[in-house]
Design a protein around this motif. Structure first.
Motif, mmCIF file in Angstrom:
data_model
loop_
_atom_site.group_PDB
_atom_site.id
_atom_site.type_symbol
_atom_site.label_atom_id
_atom_site.label_comp_id
_atom_site.label_asym_id
_atom_site.label_seq_id
_atom_site.Cartn_x
_atom_site.Cartn_y
_atom_site.Cartn_z
ATOM 1 N N ILE A 34 -1.670 -1.038 6.970
ATOM 2 C CA ILE A 34 -2.728 -1.266 6.490
ATOM 3 C C ILE A 34 -2.574 -2.322 5.223
ATOM 4 C CG2 ILE A 34 -4.223 0.531 7.249
ATOM 5 C CD1 ILE A 34 -3.890 1.593 4.335
ATOM 6 N N GLY A 35 -1.280 -2.673 4.829
ATOM 7 C CA GLY A 35 -1.175 -3.367 3.463
ATOM 8 C C GLY A 35 0.356 -3.270 3.172
ATOM 9 N N LEU A 36 0.507 -4.089 2.021
ATOM 10 C CA LEU A 36 1.833 -4.144 1.311
ATOM 11 C C LEU A 36 1.771 -3.483 -0.071
ATOM 12 C CD1 LEU A 36 3.327 -7.643 2.372
ATOM 13 C CD2 LEU A 36 3.940 -5.388 3.007
ATOM 14 N N SER A 37 2.956 -3.202 -0.704
ATOM 15 C CA SER A 37 2.812 -2.567 -1.976
ATOM 16 C C SER A 37 4.223 -2.640 -2.629
ATOM 17 C CB SER A 37 2.350 -0.884 -2.149
ATOM 18 O OG SER A 37 3.076 -0.246 -1.048
ATOM 19 N N ILE A 38 4.095 -2.393 -4.081
ATOM 20 C CA ILE A 38 5.438 -2.257 -4.541
ATOM 21 C C ILE A 38 5.463 -0.879 -5.540
ATOM 22 C CG2 ILE A 38 6.737 -3.123 -6.477
ATOM 23 C CD1 ILE A 38 6.502 -5.930 -5.378
ATOM 24 N N PHE A 39 6.137 -0.018 -5.350
ATOM 25 C CA PHE A 39 5.951 1.056 -5.943
ATOM 26 C C PHE A 39 7.483 1.201 -6.773
ATOM 27 C CE2 PHE A 39 3.451 2.130 -2.431
ATOM 28 C CZ PHE A 39 2.406 2.801 -3.093
ATOM 29 N N VAL A 40 7.439 0.893 -8.438
ATOM 30 C CA VAL A 40 8.336 0.795 -9.052
ATOM 31 C C VAL A 40 9.313 1.991 -9.306
ATOM 32 C CG1 VAL A 40 9.166 0.794 -11.424
ATOM 33 C CG2 VAL A 40 7.014 -0.559 -10.582
ATOM 34 N N LEU A 41 8.989 3.369 -9.217
ATOM 35 C CA LEU A 41 9.623 4.432 -8.920
ATOM 36 C C LEU A 41 10.551 4.668 -7.651
ATOM 37 C CD1 LEU A 41 8.005 7.191 -10.920
ATOM 38 C CD2 LEU A 41 10.106 6.011 -11.545
ATOM 39 N N GLU A 42 9.609 4.540 -6.565
ATOM 40 C CA GLU A 42 10.230 4.757 -5.102
ATOM 41 C C GLU A 42 11.469 3.722 -4.868
ATOM 42 O OE1 GLU A 42 7.252 7.458 -5.809
ATOM 43 O OE2 GLU A 42 7.180 5.252 -6.207
ATOM 44 N N THR A 43 11.502 2.518 -5.198
ATOM 45 C CA THR A 43 12.314 1.676 -4.978
ATOM 46 C C THR A 43 13.823 2.217 -5.654
ATOM 47 O OG1 THR A 43 11.903 0.444 -7.073
ATOM 48 C CG2 THR A 43 11.027 -0.453 -4.683
ATOM 49 N N ILE A 44 13.560 3.065 -6.327
ATOM 50 C CA ILE A 44 15.274 3.703 -6.813
ATOM 51 C C ILE A 44 15.802 4.424 -5.857
ATOM 52 C CG2 ILE A 44 14.382 5.958 -7.513
ATOM 53 C CD1 ILE A 44 16.078 5.638 -10.114
ATOM 54 N N PHE A 45 15.051 4.827 -4.546
ATOM 55 C CA PHE A 45 15.796 5.459 -3.555
ATOM 56 C C PHE A 45 16.701 4.612 -2.695
ATOM 57 C CE2 PHE A 45 12.103 8.388 -4.473
ATOM 58 C CZ PHE A 45 12.765 9.246 -5.177
ATOM 59 N N GLU A 46 17.771 4.649 -2.157
ATOM 60 C CA GLU A 46 18.496 3.809 -1.070
ATOM 61 C C GLU A 46 18.181 4.404 0.077
ATOM 62 O OE1 GLU A 46 22.529 4.286 -1.956
ATOM 63 O OE2 GLU A 46 22.423 3.721 -4.090
ATOM 64 N N HIS B 219 -3.513 4.867 -1.320
ATOM 65 C CA HIS B 219 -2.622 3.752 -1.810
ATOM 66 C C HIS B 219 -1.679 4.543 -2.750
ATOM 67 C CE1 HIS B 219 -5.915 4.178 -5.054
ATOM 68 N NE2 HIS B 219 -4.839 4.185 -5.861
ATOM 69 N N ASN B 220 -1.819 5.877 -2.654
ATOM 70 C CA ASN B 220 -0.779 6.699 -3.451
ATOM 71 C C ASN B 220 0.334 7.096 -2.385
ATOM 72 O OD1 ASN B 220 -2.163 6.928 -5.987
ATOM 73 N ND2 ASN B 220 -3.743 8.258 -5.090
ATOM 74 N N ILE B 221 1.575 7.302 -2.751
ATOM 75 C CA ILE B 221 2.861 7.638 -2.207
ATOM 76 C C ILE B 221 3.372 8.824 -2.532
ATOM 77 C CG2 ILE B 221 4.458 6.257 -3.680
ATOM 78 C CD1 ILE B 221 5.398 5.398 -0.916
ATOM 79 N N GLU B 222 3.996 10.063 -1.709
ATOM 80 C CA GLU B 222 4.845 10.900 -2.208
ATOM 81 C C GLU B 222 6.116 10.905 -1.562
ATOM 82 O OE1 GLU B 222 2.733 14.527 -0.989
ATOM 83 O OE2 GLU B 222 1.170 14.085 -2.614
ATOM 84 N N VAL B 223 7.065 11.430 -2.030
ATOM 85 C CA VAL B 223 8.379 11.473 -1.441
ATOM 86 C C VAL B 223 8.686 13.041 -1.266
ATOM 87 C CG1 VAL B 223 10.838 10.911 -1.932
ATOM 88 C CG2 VAL B 223 9.096 9.432 -2.794
ATOM 89 N N ARG B 224 8.850 13.393 0.257
ATOM 90 C CA ARG B 224 9.139 14.795 0.467
ATOM 91 C C ARG B 224 10.357 14.854 1.057
ATOM 92 N NH1 ARG B 224 3.475 16.708 3.539
ATOM 93 N NH2 ARG B 224 2.118 16.187 1.423
#
Length: 217
Positions: free
Chosen positions: A133-145, A159-164
Protein backbone atom coordinates in the motif's frame (compact mmCIF):
# COMPACT_ATOMS: atom_id res chain seq x y z
CA UNK A 1 -5.46 11.99 -1.64
CA UNK A 2 -7.02 9.23 0.43
CA UNK A 3 -6.73 8.66 4.19
CA UNK A 4 -7.93 6.04 6.66
CA UNK A 5 -10.07 8.65 8.44
CA UNK A 6 -10.24 12.35 9.28
CA UNK A 7 -7.87 11.92 12.22
CA UNK A 8 -5.13 10.59 9.92
CA UNK A 9 -5.84 13.41 7.49
CA UNK A 10 -5.43 16.06 10.20
CA UNK A 11 -2.18 14.52 11.47
CA UNK A 12 -0.75 14.50 7.94
CA UNK A 13 -1.73 18.07 7.10
CA UNK A 14 1.51 19.55 8.49
CA UNK A 15 3.43 18.00 5.60
CA UNK A 16 0.64 17.49 3.05
CA UNK A 17 -0.12 21.22 2.96
CA UNK A 18 3.27 21.73 1.33
CA UNK A 19 2.73 19.09 -1.36
CA UNK A 20 -0.98 19.75 -1.89
CA UNK A 21 -0.40 23.00 -3.77
CA UNK A 22 2.22 21.24 -5.89
CA UNK A 23 -0.15 18.41 -6.84
CA UNK A 24 -2.76 20.97 -7.90
CA UNK A 25 -0.33 22.13 -10.60
CA UNK A 26 0.10 18.60 -11.96
CA UNK A 27 -2.01 17.27 -14.79
CA UNK A 28 -2.03 13.91 -13.05
CA UNK A 29 -0.84 12.65 -9.67
CA UNK A 30 2.81 11.47 -9.83
CA UNK A 31 3.58 7.79 -9.30
CA UNK A 32 4.31 6.38 -5.84
CA UNK A 33 8.09 6.68 -6.02
CA UNK A 34 7.95 10.31 -7.22
CA UNK A 35 5.52 11.18 -4.43
CA UNK A 36 7.83 9.50 -1.90
CA UNK A 37 10.83 11.49 -3.19
CA UNK A 38 8.85 14.73 -3.00
CA UNK A 39 7.49 13.97 0.48
CA UNK A 40 10.94 13.15 1.87
CA UNK A 41 12.43 16.28 0.28
CA UNK A 42 9.67 18.54 1.65
CA UNK A 43 9.84 16.91 5.10
CA UNK A 44 13.58 17.57 5.42
CA UNK A 45 13.17 21.07 3.99
CA UNK A 46 10.42 22.19 6.38
CA UNK A 47 11.42 20.03 9.35
CA UNK A 48 15.26 19.93 9.25
CA UNK A 49 15.33 18.63 12.82
CA UNK A 50 14.26 15.28 11.35
CA UNK A 51 17.79 14.86 9.96
CA UNK A 52 19.47 14.85 13.36
CA UNK A 53 16.61 13.34 15.39
CA UNK A 54 18.06 10.47 17.43
CA UNK A 55 16.37 7.07 17.75
CA UNK A 56 17.59 4.78 20.53
CA UNK A 57 18.50 1.28 19.43
CA UNK A 58 16.61 -1.09 21.79
CA UNK A 59 18.68 -3.34 24.01
CA UNK A 60 21.93 -1.36 23.75
CA UNK A 61 23.91 -0.73 26.93
CA UNK A 62 25.42 1.84 26.94
CA UNK A 63 22.68 3.38 24.80
CA UNK A 64 23.37 3.65 21.07
CA UNK A 65 21.46 5.90 18.71
CA UNK A 66 20.72 6.17 15.01
CA UNK A 67 19.49 9.01 12.81
CA UNK A 68 18.71 9.86 9.18
CA UNK A 69 22.36 10.40 8.29
CA UNK A 70 23.12 6.80 9.32
CA UNK A 71 21.04 5.40 6.47
CA UNK A 72 22.90 3.64 3.65
CA UNK A 73 24.62 6.03 1.27
CA UNK A 74 24.56 4.55 -2.24
CA UNK A 75 25.12 7.68 -4.32
CA UNK A 76 28.18 6.25 -6.09
CA UNK A 77 26.29 3.09 -7.01
CA UNK A 78 23.26 5.00 -8.31
CA UNK A 79 25.42 7.25 -10.50
CA UNK A 80 26.88 4.15 -12.14
CA UNK A 81 23.44 2.64 -12.76
CA UNK A 82 22.28 4.19 -16.05
CA UNK A 83 18.61 3.26 -15.61
CA UNK A 84 18.33 4.60 -12.06
CA UNK A 85 20.33 7.75 -12.75
CA UNK A 86 18.22 8.47 -15.83
CA UNK A 87 15.08 8.05 -13.71
CA UNK A 88 16.43 10.60 -11.23
CA UNK A 89 17.25 13.11 -13.98
CA UNK A 90 13.69 12.79 -15.29
CA UNK A 91 12.27 13.37 -11.79
CA UNK A 92 14.48 16.43 -11.26
CA UNK A 93 13.46 17.88 -14.64
CA UNK A 94 9.76 17.26 -13.96
CA UNK A 95 9.98 18.84 -10.50
CA UNK A 96 11.50 21.97 -12.00
CA UNK A 97 8.88 22.10 -14.74
CA UNK A 98 6.05 22.25 -12.21
CA UNK A 99 7.84 24.92 -10.18
CA UNK A 100 9.33 22.96 -7.29
CA UNK A 101 12.31 24.87 -5.91
CA UNK A 102 14.69 22.00 -5.19
CA UNK A 103 18.45 21.71 -4.97
CA UNK A 104 19.71 18.92 -7.25
CA UNK A 105 22.20 17.61 -4.68
CA UNK A 106 19.63 17.52 -1.87
CA UNK A 107 17.02 15.85 -4.09
CA UNK A 108 19.55 13.26 -5.25
CA UNK A 109 20.36 12.44 -1.62
CA UNK A 110 16.65 11.87 -0.95
CA UNK A 111 16.36 9.69 -4.04
CA UNK A 112 19.34 7.52 -3.02
CA UNK A 113 18.09 7.20 0.56
CA UNK A 114 14.78 5.86 -0.76
CA UNK A 115 16.39 3.44 -3.23
CA UNK A 116 18.73 2.02 -0.60
CA UNK A 117 16.61 2.12 2.55
CA UNK A 118 12.89 2.05 1.80
CA UNK A 119 10.42 -0.65 2.83
CA UNK A 120 7.17 -1.54 1.10
CA UNK A 121 4.34 -1.02 3.59
CA UNK A 122 1.98 -3.98 3.50
CA UNK A 123 -1.55 -4.31 4.80
CA UNK A 124 -2.19 -7.91 5.79
CA UNK A 125 -4.43 -10.04 7.94
CA UNK A 126 -3.48 -12.76 10.42
CA UNK A 127 -3.30 -15.27 7.59
CA UNK A 128 -0.34 -13.31 6.19
CA UNK A 129 -2.20 -12.26 3.07
CA UNK A 130 -0.49 -8.99 2.29
CA UNK A 131 -1.17 -6.08 -0.03
CA UNK A 132 1.45 -3.42 -0.85
CA UNK A 133 0.00 0.00 0.00
CA UNK A 134 2.98 2.38 0.11
CA UNK A 135 6.65 3.13 0.69
CA UNK A 136 8.40 4.09 3.92
CA UNK A 137 11.74 4.69 5.59
CA UNK A 138 12.25 3.40 9.14
CA UNK A 139 15.52 4.67 10.60
CA UNK A 140 15.93 1.91 13.19
CA UNK A 141 14.86 -1.06 11.07
CA UNK A 142 17.41 -0.29 8.35
CA UNK A 143 20.14 -1.35 10.78
CA UNK A 144 19.22 -4.99 10.16
CA UNK A 145 21.11 -6.72 7.37
CA UNK A 146 19.40 -8.75 4.67
CA UNK A 147 19.38 -12.52 4.52
CA UNK A 148 17.33 -14.95 2.43
CA UNK A 149 17.50 -17.18 5.49
CA UNK A 150 16.59 -14.56 8.13
CA UNK A 151 16.06 -15.01 11.86
CA UNK A 152 13.49 -12.19 12.11
CA UNK A 153 10.53 -10.84 10.16
CA UNK A 154 8.81 -7.49 9.73
CA UNK A 155 5.13 -7.15 10.69
CA UNK A 156 3.14 -4.06 9.70
CA UNK A 157 0.31 -2.53 11.72
CA UNK A 158 -0.91 0.39 9.65
CA UNK A 159 2.14 2.62 9.23
CA UNK A 160 3.87 1.09 12.26
CA UNK A 161 6.31 -1.78 12.02
CA UNK A 162 7.43 -4.54 14.39
CA UNK A 163 10.45 -6.83 14.16
CA UNK A 164 9.71 -10.35 15.41
CA UNK A 165 12.08 -13.27 15.88
CA UNK A 166 11.19 -16.31 13.77
CA UNK A 167 14.13 -18.39 15.01
CA UNK A 168 16.10 -18.68 18.21
CA UNK A 169 18.58 -15.79 18.31
CA UNK A 170 21.63 -16.18 20.54
CA UNK A 171 23.08 -13.24 22.51
CA UNK A 172 25.40 -11.25 20.23
CA UNK A 173 24.01 -12.85 17.05
CA UNK A 174 23.10 -10.45 14.24
CA UNK A 175 19.42 -9.93 13.62
CA UNK A 176 18.65 -10.39 9.94
CA UNK A 177 15.53 -9.74 7.90
CA UNK A 178 14.57 -10.23 4.26
CA UNK A 179 14.30 -7.26 1.92
CA UNK A 180 12.60 -9.40 -0.76
CA UNK A 181 9.81 -11.95 -1.03
CA UNK A 182 11.33 -15.27 0.04
CA UNK A 183 8.81 -17.21 -2.04
CA UNK A 184 10.67 -16.10 -5.16
CA UNK A 185 13.41 -18.19 -6.76
CA UNK A 186 17.07 -17.54 -6.01
CA UNK A 187 17.58 -15.84 -9.38
CA UNK A 188 14.58 -13.54 -8.87
CA UNK A 189 15.64 -12.68 -5.32
CA UNK A 190 19.15 -11.82 -6.44
CA UNK A 191 17.81 -9.63 -9.25
CA UNK A 192 15.61 -7.76 -6.77
CA UNK A 193 18.49 -7.34 -4.33
CA UNK A 194 20.75 -6.00 -7.05
CA UNK A 195 18.31 -3.12 -7.50
CA UNK A 196 19.05 -2.21 -3.88
CA UNK A 197 22.78 -2.87 -4.39
CA UNK A 198 22.76 -5.76 -1.93
CA UNK A 199 24.69 -8.99 -2.39
CA UNK A 200 23.43 -11.92 -0.33
CA UNK A 201 25.81 -14.72 0.67
CA UNK A 202 23.47 -16.68 2.94
CA UNK A 203 23.19 -20.47 2.77
CA UNK A 204 20.14 -20.30 0.46
CA UNK A 205 22.00 -18.14 -2.06
CA UNK A 206 25.36 -19.90 -1.98
CA UNK A 207 23.92 -23.44 -1.88
CA UNK A 208 21.49 -25.45 -3.99
CA UNK A 209 17.86 -24.71 -3.16
CA UNK A 210 16.80 -27.93 -4.83
CA UNK A 211 14.11 -28.55 -7.41
CA UNK A 212 10.36 -28.85 -7.01
CA UNK A 213 8.83 -32.22 -7.72
CA UNK A 214 5.53 -30.59 -8.69
CA UNK A 215 4.63 -27.15 -9.97
CA UNK A 216 1.26 -25.44 -9.80
CA UNK A 217 0.43 -22.31 -11.78
Amino acid sequence: MYYCNKDCQKKDWKIHKHECKIFKRCQRLPDLKRRMILRLFLTLKHFPEKITQQYKIPGTDPPQYRNYDDLRNIQKEVKKDQELFQYFKEVFREFNQIGIDCDRKELFDCFCKIVGNSFIIEDGDKKRTTLPIGLSIFVLETIFEHSCNPNADLIFYGHNIEVRAIKKISPGEKITISYVDLKNSKITRQEMLQKKFITCSCSKCTGDEGKFLFNCF
